[in-house]
Scaffold this active site. Structure first.
Site, PDB file in Angstrom:
ATOM      1  N   GLU A 153       4.988  -6.457   2.047  1.00  0.00           N
ATOM      2  CA  GLU A 153       4.886  -6.767   0.766  1.00  0.00           C
ATOM      3  C   GLU A 153       4.139  -5.817  -0.083  1.00  0.00           C
ATOM      4  O   GLU A 153       2.925  -6.012  -0.463  1.00  0.00           O
ATOM      5  CB  GLU A 153       3.939  -7.937   0.853  1.00  0.00           C
ATOM      6  CG  GLU A 153       2.580  -7.987   1.586  1.00  0.00           C
ATOM      7  CD  GLU A 153       1.662  -9.321   1.965  1.00  0.00           C
ATOM      8  OE1 GLU A 153       2.401 -10.449   1.681  1.00  0.00           O
ATOM      9  OE2 GLU A 153       0.584  -8.946   1.916  1.00  0.00           O
ATOM     10  N   GLY A 203       0.735  -1.453   0.083  1.00  0.00           N
ATOM     11  CA  GLY A 203      -0.045  -0.111   0.063  1.00  0.00           C
ATOM     12  C   GLY A 203       0.863   1.303  -0.192  1.00  0.00           C
ATOM     13  O   GLY A 203       0.161   2.341   0.310  1.00  0.00           O
ATOM     14  N   CYS A 259     -14.183   2.803 -28.863  1.00  0.00           N
ATOM     15  CA  CYS A 259     -15.459   3.585 -28.815  1.00  0.00           C
ATOM     16  C   CYS A 259     -16.336   3.684 -27.638  1.00  0.00           C
ATOM     17  O   CYS A 259     -17.585   3.541 -27.617  1.00  0.00           O
ATOM     18  CB  CYS A 259     -16.437   2.798 -29.908  1.00  0.00           C
ATOM     19  SG  CYS A 259     -15.465   2.199 -31.402  1.00  0.00           S
ATOM     20  N   GLY A 316       3.514  -3.950  -3.674  1.00  0.00           N
ATOM     21  CA  GLY A 316       3.576  -4.523  -5.123  1.00  0.00           C
ATOM     22  C   GLY A 316       3.793  -2.930  -6.018  1.00  0.00           C
ATOM     23  O   GLY A 316       4.787  -2.923  -6.573  1.00  0.00           O
ATOM     24  N   ARG A 317       2.887  -2.144  -6.066  1.00  0.00           N
ATOM     25  CA  ARG A 317       2.740  -0.927  -7.016  1.00  0.00           C
ATOM     26  C   ARG A 317       3.848  -0.266  -6.800  1.00  0.00           C
ATOM     27  O   ARG A 317       4.517   0.293  -7.651  1.00  0.00           O
ATOM     28  CB  ARG A 317       1.536   0.061  -6.690  1.00  0.00           C
ATOM     29  CG  ARG A 317       1.236   0.956  -7.450  1.00  0.00           C
ATOM     30  CD  ARG A 317       0.292   1.954  -6.954  1.00  0.00           C
ATOM     31  NE  ARG A 317      -1.027   1.380  -6.787  1.00  0.00           N
ATOM     32  CZ  ARG A 317      -1.844   1.119  -7.628  1.00  0.00           C
ATOM     33  NH1 ARG A 317      -1.798   1.444  -8.765  1.00  0.00           N
ATOM     34  NH2 ARG A 317      -3.017   0.488  -7.195  1.00  0.00           N
ATOM     35  N   TYR A 343      -0.179  -2.550 -12.025  1.00  0.00           N
ATOM     36  CA  TYR A 343      -1.658  -2.703 -12.356  1.00  0.00           C
ATOM     37  C   TYR A 343      -1.930  -2.149 -13.640  1.00  0.00           C
ATOM     38  O   TYR A 343      -2.645  -1.016 -13.877  1.00  0.00           O
ATOM     39  CB  TYR A 343      -2.348  -1.881 -11.227  1.00  0.00           C
ATOM     40  CG  TYR A 343      -2.177  -2.611  -9.758  1.00  0.00           C
ATOM     41  CD1 TYR A 343      -2.413  -3.831  -9.303  1.00  0.00           C
ATOM     42  CD2 TYR A 343      -1.132  -1.992  -8.909  1.00  0.00           C
ATOM     43  CE1 TYR A 343      -2.206  -4.435  -8.289  1.00  0.00           C
ATOM     44  CE2 TYR A 343      -0.808  -2.534  -7.602  1.00  0.00           C
ATOM     45  CZ  TYR A 343      -1.435  -3.485  -7.230  1.00  0.00           C
ATOM     46  OH  TYR A 343      -1.038  -4.381  -6.029  1.00  0.00           O
TER      47      TYR A 343
HETATM   48  C1  PLP Z   1      -2.604  -6.057  -3.290  1.00  0.00           C
HETATM   49  C2  PLP Z   1      -2.045  -6.369  -2.138  1.00  0.00           C
HETATM   50  C3  PLP Z   1      -0.629  -6.004  -1.814  1.00  0.00           C
HETATM   51  C4  PLP Z   1       0.311  -4.951  -2.551  1.00  0.00           C
HETATM   52  O1  PLP Z   1      -0.403  -3.585  -2.495  1.00  0.00           O
HETATM   53  P1  PLP Z   1       0.267  -2.407  -3.124  1.00  0.00           P
HETATM   54  O2  PLP Z   1      -0.937  -1.463  -2.762  1.00  0.00           O
HETATM   55  O3  PLP Z   1       0.378  -2.922  -4.815  1.00  0.00           O
HETATM   56  O4  PLP Z   1       1.586  -2.293  -2.357  1.00  0.00           O
HETATM   57  C5  PLP Z   1      -0.360  -6.457  -0.639  1.00  0.00           C
HETATM   58  N1  PLP Z   1      -0.679  -7.444   0.043  1.00  0.00           N
HETATM   59  C6  PLP Z   1      -1.969  -7.917  -0.144  1.00  0.00           C
HETATM   60  C7  PLP Z   1      -2.709  -8.794   0.551  1.00  0.00           C
HETATM   61  C8  PLP Z   1      -2.641  -7.277  -1.289  1.00  0.00           C
HETATM   62  O5  PLP Z   1      -3.801  -7.705  -1.436  1.00  0.00           O
END
Ligand code: PLP
Length: 411
Positions: A277, A241, A355, A279-280, A384
């Site tokens: 953990e 997050g 469209c 991601g983004r 994403y």
């Molecule tokens: C999507 C997700 C993440 C990664 O979230 P980001 O906003 O991309 O950092 C980590 N843990 C869980 C459980 C998720 O669902």
């Protein structure tokens, strides 16, 4: 406008026209960024990558040396990631795991299972206790983290944050179920499972100070839970997050500040292993969606550039309601004998080929001018982006995919 690094700019310019649209991933930048993130975190804090942000095998491989493991959230991701980076530790999360997926996770020997409900916990316990005869014997029990939907203190959430917790949600266990879950795992009825800790991914898009406060709150809550039931909860996964600012790509998440704050959480909870953990915030910056301007139109007082491709390849601006940062890369060539559509300096809206009025990548972008045939590179397309898009709507061709990987300079 967001200018790409020279190596990205040159790469996009050199792509043959029929390779557009293209996803270009800068693995050199990704490795450097992941190494910097790793270095900013205290050494004993584990870094997992949430594969759903972008599961491209070469991205996973580039991240592997800088991460302690990957978080996967489906049987598909589990199989894909295990194949792309064999042997890298996996944590299996996500709501609505099927018995088949749970069995596959057990089969593959995932290191950690993030349990989202009591029913899921019972299913996991049942399957762990009754492995198929063909399954290799497990040397150790499966480490279970209970995912809780904890309340995030309201003042911690900034307006842009998407709260996933502390309110009715399909994610995680309700805190009221904590006692039942802990007892199921500690009453000796399922020796194949070991309760190791708590998982809480509570929000997305938080700044470092907000996220650090969430981490402290989760660690404190976990410690209180352990004391209440007389159990040791030695792992706390505080989720991802970390904010990516699409309006200001230069404003990066403060990893150094977050790392320093996590060191304080670790100091307050010396027996706990902390894990993050993201991601983004790991992969967003390494990806570019490159395309060309097909047409330029003046419509009721506004300028529109229609690009090859659109939100069926890069859905992120449509889902988040933002303008994807971009740069125009002028192309001198104009092969036709008629006038080249174009506009002078001013605001231009970049739309795609679909469209639907929703097919807008960026609205009112101040440009020095843009013409049909110019190339455009959209930034922050590494997370994403391609993998969340509705690729086959209108049946345009898929983009080509490219990786920039400079040979590492010799020492
Ligand atoms: C999507 C997700 C993440 C990664 O979230 P980001 O906003 O991309 O950092 C980590 N843990 C869980 C459980 C998720 O669902």
């Amino acid at each position: 406008m967001t200018e790409p690094e020279p190596r990205v700019r040159e790469f996009v310019r050199a792509l043959p026209a029929d390779a557009l649209p293209a996803y270009v991933y800068d693995l050199t930048a990704l490795s450097a960024h992941a190494a910097a993130v790793r270095a900013a975190l205290p050494p004993h804090v584990e870094l997992y990558y949430a594969a759903k942000a972008n599961p491209e095998p070469r991205i996973l491989a580039a991240l592997a040396p800088h991460t302690d493991g990957f978080e996967v959230a489906s049987g598909g991701e589990l199989a894909h990631v295990a194949k792309a980076v064999p042997g890298h530790p996996l944590a299996f999360g996500g709501p609505g795991k099927t018995p088949t997926e749970i069995a596959a996770a057990l089969d593959r020997g995932v290191r950690r299972c993030h349990v989202e409900s009591l029913h899921e916990l019972r299913t996991l316990a049942h399957l762990a206790a009754h492995p198929p005869r063909s399954a290799p014997a497990r040397a150790r029990p499966v480490g279970v983290l209970l995912r809780f939907n904890l309340a995030v203190p309201g003042e911690l959430l900034s307006s842009g944050a998407l709260a996933m917790a502390g309110r009715p949600a399909p994610f995680g266990l309700d805190p009221a179920e904590a006692g039942t879950a802990v007892r199921m795992l500690t009453d000796g009825s399922c020796p194949q499972l070991e309760l190791v800790g708590v998982h809480a991914h509570l929000a997305s898009g938080l700044a470092a100070t907000e996220l650090a406060a969430v981490a402290m709150a989760v660690a404190d809550w976990t410690a209180a839970l352990g004391r209440r039931y007389g159990v040791t909860l030695r792992e706390v996964n505080v989720g991802g997050g970390m904010r990516v600012d699409y309006a200001d790509p230069a404003a990066r998440f403060d990893w150094a500040g977050y790392g320093a704050a996590l060191a304080r959480v670790a100091h307050a909870h010396p027996d706990v292993l902390l894990r993050v953990e993201p991601g983004r915030a790991l992969t967003a910056y390494c990806g570019w969606y490159a395309t060309e301007v097909l047409d330029v139109k003046h419509s009721h007082g506004e300028e529109f550039a229609v690009v090859r491709g659109g939100t069926h390849h890069l859905r992120t601006p449509a889902t988040r309601g933002h303008d994807q940062p971009c740069a125009v890369l002028p192309v001198a060539d104009w092969p036709y004998p008629w006038p080249r559509p174009g506009t002078g300096a001013g605001a231009v809206t970049f739309a795609g080929q679909l469209c639907t009025p929703k097919d807008v990548l960026a609205r009112g972008v101040p440009v020095g001018g843009v013409r049909a045939g110019d190339r455009v590179a959209f930034a922050l397309a590494g997370a994403y982006a391609w993998n969340i898009s509705h690729h086959d709507f209108l049946m345009h061709p898929h983009p080509t995919v490219h990786f920039i990987a400079e040979a590492r300079a010799r020492a």
